[in-house]
Motif scaffolding. Structure first.
Motif, short mmCIF file in Angstrom:
data_model
loop_
_atom_site.label_atom_id
_atom_site.label_comp_id
_atom_site.label_asym_id
_atom_site.label_seq_id
_atom_site.Cartn_x
_atom_site.Cartn_y
_atom_site.Cartn_z
N ASN A 131 0.81 -1.20 0.00
CA ASN A 131 0.00 0.00 0.00
C ASN A 131 0.86 1.27 0.00
OD1 ASN A 131 -2.62 1.16 0.00
ND2 ASN A 131 -2.43 1.61 2.16
N GLU A 132 2.13 1.14 0.36
CA GLU A 132 3.03 2.29 0.38
C GLU A 132 3.58 2.61 -1.00
OE1 GLU A 132 2.98 4.03 3.08
OE2 GLU A 132 1.76 2.44 3.98
N THR A 135 2.08 5.66 -2.71
CA THR A 135 2.42 6.87 -1.95
C THR A 135 3.81 7.36 -2.35
OG1 THR A 135 1.07 6.12 -0.10
CG2 THR A 135 2.69 7.84 0.36
#
Length: 149
Positions: A131-132, A135
């Motif tokens: 999920n990073e 980002t």
């Protein structure tokens, strides 16, 4: 054609930004749904198909059209005269990051297929780590475009 692209530049840029925001929202949210799918779907009978429906709709109805629009408006920006200085580093960095983001989008689609086929092997922790990825890519892209290093 170049005069036309120059005349619609503000519109192209606006639609590109809106498409990117939509795509990024999905790229941030789908891995979180996968975390809950892995960690919670066994707790309630019949919950796994609900997760698969939500994940599938997010991918097909929001993320895929947003990705296509991001690419389409982004390419229009690239072909607009005077917007990209190809002798600079920033457009190459942004391009590499957009390719990586597109790869990540497709990787998520493959994970959705794994869930549908009952063969997911990715843990909740691994999905949290993945999920990073968007980002980090988003940070690099924004810095590249705004700072133009």
């Amino acid at each position: 054609m170049t005069d036309f692209l120059t005349s619609i530049y503000p519109w192209t840029k606006a639609f590109h930004i809106m498409a990117v925001i939509s795509w990024m929202a999905g790229l941030f949210y789908l891995p979180r749904l996968f975390v809950h799918h892995v960690e919670r779907s066994d707790a309630i009978d019949g919950l796994a198909p609900v997760f698969e429906m939500m994940e599938g709709k997010l991918l097909r109805l929001i993320m895929r059209p947003a990705m296509i629009a991001t690419w389409a408006f982004g390419l229009l920006l690239v072909f607009t005269p005077g917007i990209v200085d190809w002798s600079a580093v920033w457009p190459w960095v942004k391009g590499a990051c957009v390719l990586a983001m597109t790869w990540f989008h497709h990787w998520l689609g493959l994970r959705l297929k794994d869930f549908s086929d009952g063969r997911n092997s990715v843990t909740g922790r691994q999905f949290r780590l993945m999920n990073e990825v968007p980002t980090v890519l988003m940070i690099v892209i924004v810095l590249a475009v705004v700072v133009r290093f």
